[in-house]
Design a protein around this motif. Structure first.
Motif, PDB file in Angstrom:
ATOM      1  N   PRO A 266       0.815  -1.217   0.000  1.00  0.00           N
ATOM      2  CA  PRO A 266       0.000   0.000   0.000  1.00  0.00           C
ATOM      3  C   PRO A 266       0.849   1.267   0.000  1.00  0.00           C
ATOM      4  N   VAL A 267       0.379   2.254  -0.746  1.00  0.00           N
ATOM      5  CA  VAL A 267       1.114   3.516  -0.854  1.00  0.00           C
ATOM      6  C   VAL A 267       1.299   4.147   0.518  1.00  0.00           C
ATOM      7  N   HIS A 268       0.320   3.997   1.391  1.00  0.00           N
ATOM      8  CA  HIS A 268       0.413   4.575   2.736  1.00  0.00           C
ATOM      9  C   HIS A 268       1.630   4.040   3.482  1.00  0.00           C
ATOM     10  N   ILE A 402      -8.404   1.564  -5.376  1.00  0.00           N
ATOM     11  CA  ILE A 402      -9.403   1.916  -4.360  1.00  0.00           C
ATOM     12  C   ILE A 402      -8.893   1.519  -2.983  1.00  0.00           C
ATOM     13  N   GLU A 403      -8.260   0.353  -2.899  1.00  0.00           N
ATOM     14  CA  GLU A 403      -7.693  -0.081  -1.615  1.00  0.00           C
ATOM     15  C   GLU A 403      -6.649   0.905  -1.119  1.00  0.00           C
ATOM     16  N   GLU A 414      -6.977  -1.831   7.716  1.00  0.00           N
ATOM     17  CA  GLU A 414      -6.793  -2.718   6.569  1.00  0.00           C
ATOM     18  C   GLU A 414      -7.994  -2.582   5.660  1.00  0.00           C
ATOM     19  N   ALA A 415      -7.782  -2.860   4.350  1.00  0.00           N
ATOM     20  CA  ALA A 415      -8.878  -2.731   3.404  1.00  0.00           C
ATOM     21  C   ALA A 415      -8.718  -3.725   2.261  1.00  0.00           C
ATOM     22  N   ALA A 416      -9.832  -4.241   1.804  1.00  0.00           N
ATOM     23  CA  ALA A 416      -9.884  -5.048   0.592  1.00  0.00           C
ATOM     24  C   ALA A 416     -11.120  -4.624  -0.179  1.00  0.00           C
ATOM     25  N   VAL A 417     -11.054  -4.703  -1.498  1.00  0.00           N
ATOM     26  CA  VAL A 417     -12.165  -4.286  -2.349  1.00  0.00           C
ATOM     27  C   VAL A 417     -12.512  -5.401  -3.314  1.00  0.00           C
ATOM     28  N   THR A 418     -13.797  -5.698  -3.428  1.00  0.00           N
ATOM     29  CA  THR A 418     -14.300  -6.686  -4.378  1.00  0.00           C
ATOM     30  C   THR A 418     -15.515  -6.104  -5.087  1.00  0.00           C
ATOM     31  N   ARG A 428     -21.288  -3.699  -8.288  1.00  0.00           N
ATOM     32  CA  ARG A 428     -21.065  -2.588  -7.366  1.00  0.00           C
ATOM     33  C   ARG A 428     -19.802  -2.868  -6.556  1.00  0.00           C
ATOM     34  N   ILE A 429     -19.153  -1.797  -6.143  1.00  0.00           N
ATOM     35  CA  ILE A 429     -17.887  -1.893  -5.420  1.00  0.00           C
ATOM     36  C   ILE A 429     -18.168  -2.102  -3.940  1.00  0.00           C
ATOM     37  N   VAL A 430     -17.538  -3.131  -3.377  1.00  0.00           N
ATOM     38  CA  VAL A 430     -17.691  -3.469  -1.967  1.00  0.00           C
ATOM     39  C   VAL A 430     -16.352  -3.271  -1.262  1.00  0.00           C
ATOM     40  N   ALA A 431     -16.348  -2.523  -0.186  1.00  0.00           N
ATOM     41  CA  ALA A 431     -15.134  -2.316   0.619  1.00  0.00           C
ATOM     42  C   ALA A 431     -15.243  -3.133   1.906  1.00  0.00           C
ATOM     43  N   TRP A 432     -14.229  -3.955   2.138  1.00  0.00           N
ATOM     44  CA  TRP A 432     -14.122  -4.743   3.369  1.00  0.00           C
ATOM     45  C   TRP A 432     -13.086  -4.045   4.244  1.00  0.00           C
ATOM     46  N   ILE A 433     -13.518  -3.582   5.400  1.00  0.00           N
ATOM     47  CA  ILE A 433     -12.698  -2.673   6.204  1.00  0.00           C
ATOM     48  C   ILE A 433     -12.427  -3.255   7.591  1.00  0.00           C
ATOM     49  N   VAL A 434     -11.146  -3.216   7.984  1.00  0.00           N
ATOM     50  CA  VAL A 434     -10.772  -3.421   9.383  1.00  0.00           C
ATOM     51  C   VAL A 434     -10.506  -2.034   9.953  1.00  0.00           C
TER      52      VAL A 434
END
Length: 486
Positions: A266-268, A402-403, A414-418, A428-434
């Motif tokens: 991740p860029v961060h 997007i992640e 943390e993040a994942a996108v599906t 549609r874009i789904v974000a899974w977020i910790v």
């Protein structure tokens, strides 16, 4: 082709080749131990290697390569069913292991050969046997993760191993003076080929930590090591530890090269490490079937979020769904990566159907990875075709960007996108977020606005799902199928 390991030929010296904890082997020691192993397996046909993070694994693989015998690295964490499939498919005659290793029942039908390093050294030093294998002969059979069925064995030739390591030496200015630190498993390309065979081909040294800790990284880089290989999970832990660990910051600042691979960093985390150390992590891109394809060069711009440019000898193109090449280097046009070159695997063992399906009619390997190219040719991977390419509202969207945007939000750990089916948008874009604070997670609207402000409105997540953690495999890669099938 000359020997894969020139430093083992003739009269090997006393330079340290391998260090695992407090166990050290010089090149003379390695030549003796690997040479003794080679002599015992020369007629073995194909051998399995119980690939624990120990010097016996390195000696076993080098011994097999010196003997001209293909080696099949086995993951000690694999279950009985997977091990049984690999043994049945690859049909090794022998399994090489350290003397104290307790092997599972799935290997009971194989002859066992204990790698006896101390016994070989007790008979005095010596040079390794002459390497007479041909360029195209198989060196390794490395099994893929098997996300869509049983794992497939990718046959990697000696030529593929050599040209990949030499191309990386060119890109990274990698020499025998370098000392590499890593804590990667030794049953796959990153940890074994790059992390062990790479230093040995250069005549340099590798220090394996056994288990990754930021303390171990600081200790080794502070004690003369010059390079660090890791996966994003490791660099994330480094980024988290840096604010309170000035010793770690100093050690990283003194390293010649910090390399991340196996998944996008991740860029961060890139930016946090650079801010604390003044050093940039560089990324490279490869896979089991292709070894390494691209890398940011040591003398190039270490641009966060990219995997650099094609390595010497590697051809790379992006193609549309219908196979039409993507001509635009505009940083926006998404296509599947296809590669061609001497770094490619020879075949999937016993799977001519899968081998044929993996290549185009004109010989390009279909990676399944989606990417864009910047105007200067840098490659930016946006995800896997199967899990990370989202077709929403007429747009092709890569989950990776997007992640990265989500991870820039202070409330996201943390993040994942599906994608998931949508009657109006297609997907549609789904974000899974910790969340960083489980008691006060950011709202779906807040995250959608955050992404839309950084990328484009059509790339904002339409659904946000909160998790305690993301499912990951041994290499730290997020297992998105586990998210969408759960």
């Amino acid at each position: 082709m000359s020997s894969l390991f020139p430093a083992l030929a003739g009269s090997p010296g006393e330079r340290v080749a391998l260090r695992f904890g407090d166990r050290t082997l010089t090149y003379r020691d390695l030549a003796s131990a690997a040479g003794a192993t080679a002599a015992r397996i020369r007629e073995a046909g194909r051998v399995a290697v119980w690939a624990t993070p120990a010097p016996e694994t390195a000696v076993a693989v080098v011994g097999a390569l010196l003997a001209g015998v293909p080696a099949v690295p086995l993951n000690p964490k694999s279950g009985e069913k997977e091990l049984g499939h690999i043994v049945s498919d690859s049909a090794p005659t022998t399994v090489l292991a350290a003397a104290g290793d307790d092997l599972p029942a799935a290997l009971a039908g194989l002859a066992r050969l204990d790698v006896d390093i101390d016994g070989a050294l007790g008979h005095g030093g010596g040079s390794a046997p002459e390497d007479r294998a041909a360029d195209g002969d198989p060196a390794l059979v490395v099994y893929t993760s098997g996300t869509t069925g049983p794992p497939k064995g990718a046959v990697l030739s000696r030529r593929a191993v050599a040209v990949t390591l030499d191309a990386l030496a060119d890109a990274w200015q990698w020499t025998g003076a370098d000392v590499l630190v890593h804590a990667l498993p030794l049953f796959h390309v990153h940890g074994l080929v790059l992390g062990v065979l790479g230093p040995l081909r250069r005549g340099g040294s590798v220090r394996h930590l056994g288990r990754f800790t930021t303390e171990g990284v600081a200790r080794e880089l502070g004690d003369g090591a010059t390079m660090l290989f890791g996966v994003p999970t490791m660099y994330h832990r480094i980024a988290e530890a840096l604010p309170g660990d000035p010793e770690l910051a100093r050690a990283l600042a003194g390293a010649r090269l910090l390399v991340s691979g196996s998944a996008a960093l991740p860029v961060h985390d890139h930016e946090r490490i650079a801010a604390a150390t003044g050093r940039r992590v560089i990324e490279r891109y490869g896979m089991t079937e292709t070894l390494m394809n691209t890398s940011v060069r040591a003398d190039g711009e270490p641009r966060a979020g990219t995997v650099g440019v094609p390595l010497p000898g590697v051809e790379l193109r992006l193609v549309e769904d219908d196979g039409t090449p993507v001509a635009s280097y505009d940083g926006e046009s998404v296509g599947e990566i296809q590669v061609r070159g001497p770094n490619l695997f020879t075949e999937y063992l016993n799977r001519p159907d899968a081998t044929a399906a993996a290549f185009t009619a004109d010989g390009w390997f279909r990676t399944g990875d989606m990417a864009v190219r910047d105007p200067d040719g840098y490659v930016r991977i946006v995800g896997r075709r199967a899990t990370d390419l989202i077709k929403s509202g007429g747009y092709k969207i890569g989950a990776g960007e997007i992640e990265n945007a989500l991870l820039e939000h202070p409330g996201v750990r943390e993040a994942a996108v599906t994608g998931e089916p949508d009657a109006d948008l297609g997907e549609r874009i789904v974000a899974w977020i910790v969340p960083a604070d489980p008691q006060a997670p950011p709202s779906a609207r807040e995250l959608a606005d955050h992404v839309a402000g950084r990328l484009a409105p059509h790339k904002r997540p339409r659904v946000v799902r909160l998790l305690d953690s993301l499912p990951r495999n041994d290499m730290g890669k997020i297992m998105k199928r586990a998210l969408t099938q759960g």
